[in-house]
Design a protein around this motif. Structure first.
Motif, PDB file in Angstrom:
ATOM      1  N   GLU A  83       0.836  -1.207   0.000  1.00 33.21           N
ATOM      2  CA  GLU A  83       0.000   0.000   0.000  1.00 33.21           C
ATOM      3  C   GLU A  83       0.869   1.255   0.000  1.00 33.21           C
ATOM      4  OE1 GLU A  83      -3.979   1.684   2.337  1.00 33.21           O
ATOM      5  OE2 GLU A  83      -2.988  -0.142   3.023  1.00 33.21           O
TER       6      GLU A  83
ATOM      7  N   LEU B 130      -7.568   1.378   0.997  1.00 33.75           N
ATOM      8  CA  LEU B 130      -7.635  -0.044   1.313  1.00 33.75           C
ATOM      9  C   LEU B 130      -6.360  -0.730   0.867  1.00 33.75           C
ATOM     10  CD1 LEU B 130     -11.232  -0.745  -0.045  1.00 33.75           C
ATOM     11  CD2 LEU B 130     -10.569  -0.985   2.341  1.00 33.75           C
ATOM     12  N   ASP B 131      -6.120  -1.908   1.406  1.00 32.97           N
ATOM     13  CA  ASP B 131      -5.075  -2.766   0.858  1.00 32.97           C
ATOM     14  C   ASP B 131      -5.373  -2.973  -0.631  1.00 32.97           C
ATOM     15  OD1 ASP B 131      -4.343  -5.777   0.085  1.00 32.97           O
ATOM     16  OD2 ASP B 131      -2.938  -5.111   1.635  1.00 32.97           O
TER      17      ASP B 131
ATOM     18  N   GLY C 162      -9.016  -3.538  -2.515  1.00 33.48           N
ATOM     19  CA  GLY C 162      -9.509  -2.528  -3.450  1.00 33.48           C
ATOM     20  C   GLY C 162      -9.832  -3.128  -4.797  1.00 33.48           C
TER      21      GLY C 162
ATOM     22  N   ALA D 257     -15.317  -6.717   1.764  1.00 33.09           N
ATOM     23  CA  ALA D 257     -14.241  -5.725   1.858  1.00 33.09           C
ATOM     24  C   ALA D 257     -14.288  -4.982   3.190  1.00 33.09           C
ATOM     25  CB  ALA D 257     -14.338  -4.734   0.700  1.00 33.09           C
ATOM     26  N   SER D 258     -15.487  -4.638   3.652  1.00 28.07           N
ATOM     27  CA  SER D 258     -15.596  -3.912   4.920  1.00 28.07           C
ATOM     28  C   SER D 258     -15.144  -4.781   6.091  1.00 28.07           C
ATOM     29  CB  SER D 258     -17.033  -3.432   5.140  1.00 28.07           C
ATOM     30  OG  SER D 258     -17.928  -4.521   5.252  1.00 28.07           O
TER      31      SER D 258
ATOM     32  N   ALA E 111     -11.273  -5.127   5.842  1.00 29.41           N
ATOM     33  CA  ALA E 111     -10.598  -3.867   6.151  1.00 29.41           C
ATOM     34  C   ALA E 111     -10.746  -3.482   7.625  1.00 29.41           C
ATOM     35  CB  ALA E 111     -11.155  -2.748   5.274  1.00 29.41           C
TER      36      ALA E 111
ATOM     37  N   PHE F 217     -17.467   3.067   1.028  1.00 33.20           N
ATOM     38  CA  PHE F 217     -16.873   2.428  -0.155  1.00 33.20           C
ATOM     39  C   PHE F 217     -17.721   2.668  -1.398  1.00 33.20           C
ATOM     40  CE2 PHE F 217     -14.796  -1.007   2.723  1.00 33.20           C
ATOM     41  CZ  PHE F 217     -13.808  -0.108   3.070  1.00 33.20           C
TER      42      PHE F 217
END
Length: 463
Positions: free
Chosen positions: A118, A178-179, A183, A202-203, A206, A279
């Motif tokens: 990242e 995000l990573d 992403g 994703a949430s 993360a 997001f």
């Protein structure tokens, strides 16, 4: 541990009660989080063991390590300060002064003990020059191998080209906090009309896993998590189902009872819901989602398990494990470290035989063993369509991925169909969409997407 139980540390023992004194004492077992984050005003004594589980990064094997290590002098000072914050206190250190004197003054900087992909991506987005040269100027430069691993990963997922310059995909990933792997999964979910599952997963990745594990009810909690996973062999599908059912329960005002019965953290689930909205706004801001079209336009395949698994593969690649049968059990192997184990908290930990030949995972970590966390069983077709570059083998009798670590054998006509026709057309469609975010894939690439979905639903090659 559920938040409601964690808050019990602030409860005071009853005063003026005629019991033996040891029954009136409160004992708090704390991780190193307690060094500076909280104050418990009735704590008088602190017992410092001098160690903590600290995350480090093994660049050679490309894995995170969570192992006990000696703390720094600064941490020891913070631990001592937990007693005596509001009244006199005593700290007992369970290690000799010789050990204390040999401790480093401060903890290692995060740049030296975490993956750097990242950070590398942002260095390129800020046009700070060659990644390795820029990081070499740091006060404590990271290991050159760690930097190289990060660059290789960004090239593998398509965020950097061979000259270490940002690709169109890389530029989009820079806008997502995000990573890069997560992403990319978000972008792929919006492109292939699996937006809701991508946002939810994703949430969670993360932020944190919404499942809690009470010490005295571990088996019940494991059973609840497996009930959400069903026969999917997927931790990601389990949290997806749990979140969807929580939203239904919340609609009817029964979310508290639902969370209690299913060992879920309501605070974490609410945070996930908030993050999903953020997001979605980010995807809308870069043109991948047009909110005016409504949610149905981006969720045609949200209930299609094979398609959701393929999107997971697209995001988590190259975190791939081979599943190899060994008698009545399955063994798991990765390119870097060979044999690995599934984390005990996974729904896949108790599964002996898997229906599909590969697994994608969110993280590989070394503790008492080398474990993979948050895993999903996927087919070879998902890997061929949504994994990395397909390279013809030197013998011409198959296709290879990950530098030859993964090999797929089939007739030349089938391989040609997959590599040139389907995968080639799919890559062209993806490149167009990434360069033109407003492109409607459901119209422009309808035939390609339909062919890929049909392939994903076909019988996987037995292994």
């Amino acid at each position: 541990m559920p938040t409601i139980n964690q808050r019990e540390i602030f409860d005071r023992p009853p005063a003026n009660v005629r019991y033996p004194s040891f029954l009136l004492r409160k004992i708090v077992l704390a991780t190193n989080i307690a060094e500076s984050s909280i104050t418990i005003d009735d704590v008088i004594y602190v017992i410092d063991c001098g160690k903590a589980k600290e995350t480090s990064y093994d660049a050679l094997n490309k894995l995170a390590c969570l192992l006990p290590s000696w703390i720094s002098k600064a941490s020891a000072h913070q631990r001592r300060g937990r007693a005596g914050r509001v009244q006199p206190g005593v700290c007992y250190r369970l290690y000799p002064k010789l050990i204390h004197d040999a401790m480093p003054q401060y903890q290692l900087p995060e740049i030296l003990r975490t993956p750097l992909q990242e950070l590398c991506l942002h260095i390129k987005s800020l046009q700070l020059g060659v990644i390795g040269s820029f990081l070499a100027k740091a006060l404590q430069p990271p290991d050159a191998l760690s930097v190289q691993n990060a660059i290789e990963l960004l090239k593998t997922i398509g965020a950097l080209d061979d000259n270490e310059e940002l690709t169109p995909l890389g530029r989009h990933l820079c806008t997502l906090p995000l990573d890069p792997n997560i992403g990319k999964m978000l972008l792929m979910g919006s492109i292939f009309q699996c937006l809701n599952p991508a946002l939810t997963i994703a949430s969670a990745l993360a932020h944190r896993d919404p499942f809690v594990l009470p010490i005295n009810r571990k088996e019940e909690a494991d059973d609840a998590k497996r009930s959400f996973a069903g026969d999917s062999c997927s931790d990601h599908i389990a949290l997806l189902k749990a979140f969807d059912e929580w939203k239904d329960a919340k609609h009817y005002g029964k979310e508290k009872a639902f969370c209690w019965e299913n060992f879920l953290s309501p605070v974490t689930l609410q945070m996930m819901e908030d993050m999903r909205s953020q997001f979605l706004d980010l995807l809308s801001g870069i043109g991948f989602v047009d909110k005016s079209r409504g949610p149905n336009a981006y969720n045609q395949y949200s209930n299609d398990l094979e398609m959701v698994s393929a999107i997971l593969c697209a995001g988590l690649y190259p975190n791939v494990v081979q599943c190899k049968r060994r008698g009545k059990r399955t063994a798991f192997y990765t390119k870097e470290v060979g044999k690995v184990d599934i984390h005990p908290a996974s729904v896949n930990a108790g599964v002996h035989l898997f229906p599909l030949p590969y697994m994608v995972y969110s993280e590989k970590v070394k503790t008492t063993s080398i474990y993979i966390r948050d895993s999903t069983n996927i087919s070879d077709y998902a890997l061929l369509m949504f994994g990395g570059n397909l390279i013809p083998s030197k013998t011409g009798e198959g296709i290879e991925m990950l530098g030859g670590y993964l090999h797929f054998s089939a007739s030349k006509s089938v391989l040609e169909l997959i590599r040139v026709k389907l995968r080639g057309e799919l890559d062209k469609l993806l490149n167009r969409k990434i360069e033109e975010p407003g492109l409607d894939v459901s119209v422009e690439g309808k035939g390609v997407v339909a062919a890929v979905v049909e392939l994903l639903h076909s019988q996987s090659v037995q292994y």
